[in-house]
Design a protein around this motif. Structure first.
Motif, PDB file in Angstrom:
ATOM      1  N   TYR A   1      30.330  48.421 -50.131  1.00 39.62           N
ATOM      2  CA  TYR A   1      28.950  48.762 -49.778  1.00 39.62           C
ATOM      3  C   TYR A   1      28.157  49.022 -51.043  1.00 39.62           C
ATOM      4  N   PHE A   2      28.763  49.836 -51.912  1.00 40.06           N
ATOM      5  CA  PHE A   2      28.115  50.194 -53.179  1.00 40.06           C
ATOM      6  C   PHE A   2      27.699  48.934 -53.927  1.00 40.06           C
ATOM      7  N   GLY A   3      28.574  47.952 -53.939  1.00 37.42           N
ATOM      8  CA  GLY A   3      28.301  46.721 -54.682  1.00 37.42           C
ATOM      9  C   GLY A   3      27.519  45.685 -53.901  1.00 37.42           C
ATOM     10  N   SER A   4      26.933  46.113 -52.770  1.00 40.05           N
ATOM     11  CA  SER A   4      26.118  45.203 -51.955  1.00 40.05           C
ATOM     12  C   SER A   4      26.835  43.910 -51.596  1.00 40.05           C
ATOM     13  N   TRP A   5      28.116  43.961 -51.363  1.00 33.97           N
ATOM     14  CA  TRP A   5      28.892  42.805 -50.911  1.00 33.97           C
ATOM     15  C   TRP A   5      28.881  41.659 -51.929  1.00 33.97           C
TER      16      TRP A   5
ATOM     17  N   LEU B   1      31.696  62.128 -54.315  1.00 29.93           N
ATOM     18  CA  LEU B   1      30.284  62.496 -54.202  1.00 29.93           C
ATOM     19  C   LEU B   1      29.414  61.304 -54.574  1.00 29.93           C
ATOM     20  N   LEU B   2      29.836  60.632 -55.632  1.00 29.28           N
ATOM     21  CA  LEU B   2      29.100  59.465 -56.102  1.00 29.28           C
ATOM     22  C   LEU B   2      29.013  58.414 -54.990  1.00 29.28           C
ATOM     23  N   THR B   3      30.142  58.213 -54.291  1.00 31.45           N
ATOM     24  CA  THR B   3      30.170  57.254 -53.188  1.00 31.45           C
ATOM     25  C   THR B   3      29.118  57.602 -52.152  1.00 31.45           C
ATOM     26  N   ILE B   4      29.137  58.869 -51.742  1.00 25.22           N
ATOM     27  CA  ILE B   4      28.221  59.273 -50.670  1.00 25.22           C
ATOM     28  C   ILE B   4      26.779  59.095 -51.116  1.00 25.22           C
ATOM     29  N   LEU B   5      26.487  59.524 -52.340  1.00 24.05           N
ATOM     30  CA  LEU B   5      25.128  59.379 -52.840  1.00 24.05           C
ATOM     31  C   LEU B   5      24.709  57.912 -52.882  1.00 24.05           C
TER      32      LEU B   5
END
Lengths: 310, 522
Positions: free
Chosen positions: A239-243, A283-287
């Motif tokens: 998700y973080f990397g926008s796929w 935390l970084l993930t959630i943010l």
């Protein structure tokens, strides 16, 4: 103290270990990305990593062959990926829940097998460091980037490879289409099930390799629950990397560097509770997820089983 | 019209299909016989229309031909040989293409990627999008269609997307093309353009199946017309000599009213006023840009426009389901901007939502439970605001079922087992029972059979006679023309003009739907 924190050797050390620690994230996230791009959310990555870690470790311990270790891990990963595919594609079960089932299975099974096979913690001889000729001679850069073991190099090579497959091949086009609009893909004569079986099985193999990279290349031991949530972070990284493979790479490096820092802080005995440092990546993930808005590449059919008809 | 003189290969280079026949097709779904011994055929160079109401079995029959469903009995032959079609891939191989009612495009991919999808590449396993693009441009030229192969599909307007669908089918060598309700999303001018393309295709030797429930279009484009009702073929007639009323009778099984009785109504005060209303779409892009209009008591204001120009958002903002980012909504003299739906209900506004199964009813509830969705907490449906009063609920439901002629076994039947028309009648009954001052009716007859449509139209006209201010949002121009006193056209979130129905004509409205301002369009 501050001067010590910022000295060059320390920074190089942290950067180099950041690269190393990104390895399991890369394998697992790239595999997970393929699954999600085709519309399957596999939350069982962590369990697949643990099974891969154990299988590779066990094989290497008993045969001494690293090649056999990798093959065994790939095989067990393929089997677990297939199981996930049967459950989520053919039986159309709720993907979130079946992924958690796979995770719990991997967690319990790897520990059980470990306890039955080993009476104490042992180590194996894992993948040796390969210094790339010439490149490793470059000051700083050589040390950070070109003194790693084979599995680290392969993990990084996967990023452009995954990009190429997704964007430049007919297979990649099918995967993207199936994840965005399976009905359309179906009417164009593409077997949605076959594409999803492929990506989920591939994802299983790569997740298993992520585990193996821990147990026979980076740490060279096996312990109960040794992945400690990295499989779940790998899912979040997608998700973080926008796929996108490049985005996943950035995310993996960010997290692994925070991880490396956190480990270093701990070895220094600096007086911050280690728990704060360990929490940082999560935390970084959630943010990251909160602030990331809906993006173009988000597979519209993610986690939705496909059934022909209306 | 069969052009036997046409060459045996199509301009696309693929072989043509001289004669496709479906014989004795039977398809059962749980509880429904969707196709009952249906015979249907189409020849090269002709348009064979398949006409019928929603649920008559048109789409089912065509999905069988396209391999998406397997028939329980019957067979399909192509040029005399039995064809086994088990999947869309089989159908494509045999030269059959289908343009679905809901386009089968992947929005995030480009035009070329959509066309290449599932096709072998000349550079396998790598993509050959440059080769595909070249071929697309070539096909587009042959058939007078304009497309940009590099453009992502989500940026295209609906009419353009349909052209991509046609090119996609031609690229796959479709000799027989099925068009499922292709005009439903087009402006009248776009329909004309589509018909030009279709005529050229038949002249070139393609065989076309045209599915529709719009009689004038069917009469305009087809050579033969087959009418389906309840899964059976009612009859098959040449288009030459067929009449609208004759076809409608075949479709519905009785005579159909095309003209409603509308009395002259003295309009009263403004009951609904919308001022410079702005709002965002789900994606965060502007959906409404300063929309203004007002509706008087005893008036129906028709809001026409191609789907996706802000109609959905407008209805939601007025009824408090989406926040207005600017502007005002007035109900009588009261400012009701961004008020909650229950407040609006209490103030005399009713809403017939466009997605009836999502927003109009709770599908797993019974008819009676759906009747009291808004009033379950008020007397007499509730005792002391805590307990439901089953007797009162049943009584109210039975009254509405009777008054609105809703076909249901009883009030405790799950609503999802009713037909679309009856569900819509129930929603209408529920909303009109409160005697609304303002009624927002969004696509009130979409997917509803002709009988129910007539009934609903008459209800809306009766409300008008009783002094209700109605905003009728519809993509069906015929409906807008039949019911409205004034007609506003929405294009890209703005009202391009409001015209009196007496002065309006379809051409002018069509131009306005494409963004031409009212004064320029007349």
């Amino acid at each position: 103290m501050i001067g010590d924190l910022l000295n060059a050797t320390v920074l190089i050390g942290i950067a180099s270990s950041g690269i190393q620690l990104a390895t399991p994230y890369l394998y697992a996230s790239i595999g997970e990305m393929f699954g999600q791009r085709s519309g399957v959310l596999n939350l069982g990555v962590e369990g697949m990593m643990l099974m891969g870690a154990f299988t590779a470790f066990y094989t290497v311990h008993n045969t001494g062959s690293l090649v056999l270790g990798v093959l065994a891990a790939l095989m067990i990963g393929a089997l677990m990926g297939l199981a996930m595919a049967v459950i989520s594609v053919t039986l159309q079960a709720e993907q979130g829940i079946s992924g958690i089932g796979i995770y719990l299975f991997g967690l319990g099974m790897s520990d059980l097998l470990f306890q039955k096979s080993f009476s104490q913690i042992v180590t194996v001889r894992g993948f040796p460091t390969i210094r790339i000729p010439l490149l490793s001679e470059i000051p700083v850069i050589g040390e950070v980037f070109f003194e790693h073991n084979l599995l680290v190099y392969v993990a990084f090579a996967l990023v452009p490879l995954a990009w190429f497959v997704l964007n430049k091949t007919t297979l990649g086009l099918k995967i993207r289409a199936v994840g965005q609009n399976p009905q359309a893909a179906d009417t164009m004569g593409i077997s949605v099930a076959r594409v999803r079986y492929f990506t989920v099985t591939l994802g299983g193999m790569l997740a298993s390799m992520a585990g193996a990279s821990l147990s026979i290349a980076l740490l060279n031991v096996f312990q109960q629950n040794m992945t400690a949530g990295q499989g779940f972070i790998a899912v979040a990284l997608v998700y973080f990397g926008s796929w996108r493979p490049g985005g996943v790479l950035i995310g993996a490096l960010l997290f692994s560097t925070v991880n490396a820092l956190q480990l270093w802080v701990r070895t220094k005995g600096i007086d911050i509770p280690a728990e704060y440092a360990s929490m940082a990546p999560y935390l970084l993930t959630i943010l990251a997820l909160v602030f990331a808005s809906k993006r173009v590449d988000q597979p519209a059919a993610l986690s939705k089983p496909f059934e022909r008809g209306d | 019209m069969t052009s036997n003189g046409a060459p045996h290969t199509l301009p696309t280079g693929h072989a043509r299909i001289d004669h496709m026949e479906m014989k004795g097709i039977v398809k059962r779904f749980p509880g429904v016989l969707a196709a009952n011994q249906v015979d249907f055929d189409v020849r090269t160079g002709e348009v064979h229309a398949l006409l019928g109401e929603n649920g008559a079995g048109k789409s089912t029959l065509m999905k069988i031909l396209y391999g998406m469903y397997q028939p329980d009995a019957g067979q399909i032959t192509i040029d005399g040989k039995v064809a086994s079609i088990h999947s869309p891939a089989d159908a494509i191989r045999q030269g059959i293409g289908m343009i679905h009612q809901h386009f089968m495009l992947v929005p995030s991919l480009t035009v070329a990627e959509n066309v290449a999808l599932g096709m072998p590449s000349s550079r396998a396993p790598m993509l050959d999008l440059d080769v595909v693009s070249e071929r697309i441009v070539q096909l587009a030229k042959t058939y007078g269609l304009q497309v940009d192969p590099e453009c992502p599909v989500w940026q295209l307007a609906v009419g353009e997307q349909q052209r991509i669908e046609i090119i996609k089918a031609l690229y796959r060598g479709a000799a027989l093309l099925i068009l499922d309700e292709p005009t439903a999303v087009l402006t009248p001018q776009e329909v004309d353009d589509l018909f030009v393309t279709l005529r050229q295709m038949t002249a070139d030797g393609h065989a076309l199946i045209f599915i529709s429930h719009k009689l004038h279009e069917v009469l305009n484009i087809s050579d033969r017309i087959t009418v389906l009702r309840d899964g059976c073929v009612v009859g098959s007639v040449p288009a030459q000599g067929a009449t609208k009323s004759g076809l409608a009778r075949m479709m519905v099984g009785r005579d159909v009213v095309f003209q409603y009785k509308r009395d002259e109504v003295q309009t009263g005060d403004v009951l609904l006023r919308v001022e410079d209303l702005t709002a965002q779409s789900d994606r965060g892009t502007p959906a409404l840009r300063a929309v203004s209009f007002d509706v008087h008591a005893g008036e129906i204001l028709g809001l026409a426009g191609v789907s996706g120009n802000g109609q959905r958002e407008l209805a939601q903002v007025i009824f408090g389901l989406r926040s207005a980012t600017g502007g005002k909504v007035w109900l009588g003299s009261q400012d009701v901007t961004n008020k909650e739906p229950d407040t609006l209900n209490a103030l005399g506004m009713s809403y017939i939502p466009e997605e009836r199964m999502l927003d109009g009813v709770i599908t797993d509830f019974t008819v009676a439970e759906n009747v009291i969705l808004q009033e379950h907490g008020q007397a007499p449906c509730s005792r002391g605001r805590l307990f439901l009063n089953p007797r009162a609920i049943l009584q109210r439901s039975s009254e509405l079922i009777r008054a609105f002629d809703i076909k249901t076994p009883n009030a405790n039947t799950p609503i999802k087992s009713l037909s679309g028309g009856n569900i819509q009648k129930l929603i209408l009954a529920r909303e009109l029972r409160r005697k609304p001052r303002v009624l927002i009716a969004a696509q009130p007859t979409r997917g509803v059979d002709i009988g129910a449509t007539e009934y609903i139209h008459q209800c809306l006209l009766d409300q008008r006679a009783q002094g209700t201010a109605t905003l009728l949002i519809s993509e069906d121009l015929d409906e807008i023309m039949a019911l409205s006193d004034r007609i506003a056209v929405l294009y890209e979130g703005t009202v391009v003009g409001i015209v009196d129905r007496k002065d309006a004509n379809v051409e002018q409205l069509g131009l306005m739907m494409a963004g031409v301002r009212a004064d320029a369009a007349s």
